[in-house]
Design an enzyme around this catalytic site. Structure first.
Site, PDB file in Angstrom:
ATOM      1  N   HIS A   7      14.390  -6.308  -7.583  1.00 15.75           N
ATOM      2  CA  HIS A   7      13.813  -7.532  -7.034  1.00 15.75           C
ATOM      3  C   HIS A   7      13.021  -8.264  -8.114  1.00 15.75           C
ATOM      4  O   HIS A   7      12.573  -7.648  -9.085  1.00 15.75           O
ATOM      5  CB  HIS A   7      12.845  -7.201  -5.880  1.00 15.75           C
ATOM      6  N   CYS A  15       5.730  -4.015  -2.052  1.00 15.50           N
ATOM      7  CA  CYS A  15       6.767  -3.854  -1.003  1.00 15.50           C
ATOM      8  C   CYS A  15       6.210  -3.303   0.303  1.00 15.50           C
ATOM      9  O   CYS A  15       6.809  -3.463   1.353  1.00 15.50           O
ATOM     10  CB  CYS A  15       7.845  -2.881  -1.457  1.00 15.50           C
TER      11      CYS A  15
HETATM   12  C1  CIR Z   1      15.622  -0.864  -1.234  1.00 10.95           C
HETATM   13  O1  CIR Z   1      16.433  -0.571  -2.124  1.00 10.95           O
HETATM   14  O2  CIR Z   1      15.784  -1.823  -0.507  1.00 10.95           O
HETATM   15  C2  CIR Z   1      14.418   0.020  -1.036  1.00 10.95           C
HETATM   16  N1  CIR Z   1      14.761   1.380  -1.298  1.00 10.95           N
HETATM   17  C3  CIR Z   1      13.290  -0.418  -1.927  1.00 10.95           C
HETATM   18  C4  CIR Z   1      12.779  -1.773  -1.582  1.00 10.95           C
HETATM   19  C5  CIR Z   1      11.628  -2.173  -2.435  1.00 10.95           C
HETATM   20  N2  CIR Z   1      11.113  -3.437  -2.033  1.00 10.95           N
HETATM   21  C6  CIR Z   1      10.635  -4.340  -2.875  1.00 10.95           C
HETATM   22  O3  CIR Z   1      10.724  -4.175  -4.086  1.00 10.95           O
HETATM   23  N3  CIR Z   1      10.150  -5.454  -2.346  1.00 10.95           N
END
Ligand code: CIR
Length: 253
Positions: free
Chosen positions: A161, A248
């Site tokens: 991201h 997150c």
């Molecule tokens: C994913 O791959 O969607 C989750 N395991 C991690 C999401 C992390 N979110 C973020 O960086 N905003």
């Protein structure tokens, strides 16, 4: 200033979360402990924390930042690019709709995860990642422009991201690492480069004058302290195993 935050308890299935890291399996009990400490830290900073229950059928649901974008003026429910995460939005919807008078929606063929969206003053930077496409970004720019904000896209190709590698502190300052070092989108800003071996700490989180820094990233911690910020180290090692960081884990508004 932020006064509230929304979080969601870790799922019992969290070890099945999407990941590109090779850091071993998430320990659910330890993840719960770290999450509680994160919530306590937000409260310590004066935020009212809305704590949503776990959704055990969605392994990544603890990462609430991706399914909604919240501002003082409006909220947006997103459409995650990861198919296994799209169902999380329906679980977030009642909370967002009960808090915000104005709620907007991203719809197919657009996809957008708000981990790709960084607000700096009244401007949204939107990373075009594997999870957020041009149609999703265009929809968001159209939405925010109706509320006096602007938006622009940021090309990226390596990180999960946008906020994996760049985060706004305040005073025009950004923490940047990897592909965002010397990135033209941020050339006019005061960029603090996070060392490659501490890249994970680029996802530090500015809250009302204090910066939460993931525990164990000493160089970055010192860099941030040298700028005059109060810092709090927060252990997120279990979330890192599935590519998640400090930002997150909450929606702040
Ligand atoms: C994913 O791959 O969607 C989750 N395991 C991690 C999401 C992390 N979110 C973020 O960086 N905003």
């Amino acid at each position: 200033m932020f006064s509230r935050a929304i979080v969601r308890a870790p799922s019992t299935s969290i070890a099945q979360g999407l990941t590109s890291a090779n850091l071993g399996s998430v320990d659910y009990a330890r993840a719960c402990k770290q999450h509680q400490n994160y919530v306590d830290t937000l409260k310590q900073l004066g935020l009212e924390v809305i704590e949503l229950p776990a959704i055990n059928t969605f392994a990544d649901a603890v990462f609430v930042e991706d399914v909604a974008l919240v501002t003082p003026d409006f909220a947006v429910l997103t459409l995650p690019g990861a198919p296994t995460r799209q169902g999380e939005v329906e679980h977030m919807r009642p909370t967002i709709e009960s808090i915000f008078d104005v709620v907007e929606y991203i719809s197919a063929p657009g996809t957008l995860e708000a981990g790709d969206v960084m607000l700096a003053d009244k401007h949204f930077y939107i990373g075009l990642s594997d999870r957020t496409n041009q149609a999703g970004a265009d929809q968001l720019i159209e939405i925010v422009s109706r509320y006096g904000y602007s938006g622009s896209v940021v090309d990226m190709s390596e990180m999960l991201h946008l906020k994996t590698g760049v985060n706004f502190l305040d005073d025009n300052r950004y923490l940047v690492t990897g592909e965002f070092v010397d990135h033209p989108a941020f050339s006019e800003f005061d960029c603090i480069e996070v060392a490659q071996d501490e890249a994970y700490a680029a996802n530090s989180l500015y809250i009302n004058g204090t910066v939460l820094v993931p525990a164990g990233y000493t160089k970055t911690l010192k860099q941030i302290q040298a700028l005059g910020y109060t810092t709090i180290e927060v252990d997120t090692s279990e979330f890192r195993k599935i590519d998640g960081g400090l930002s997150c884990l909450s929606l702040r508004f």
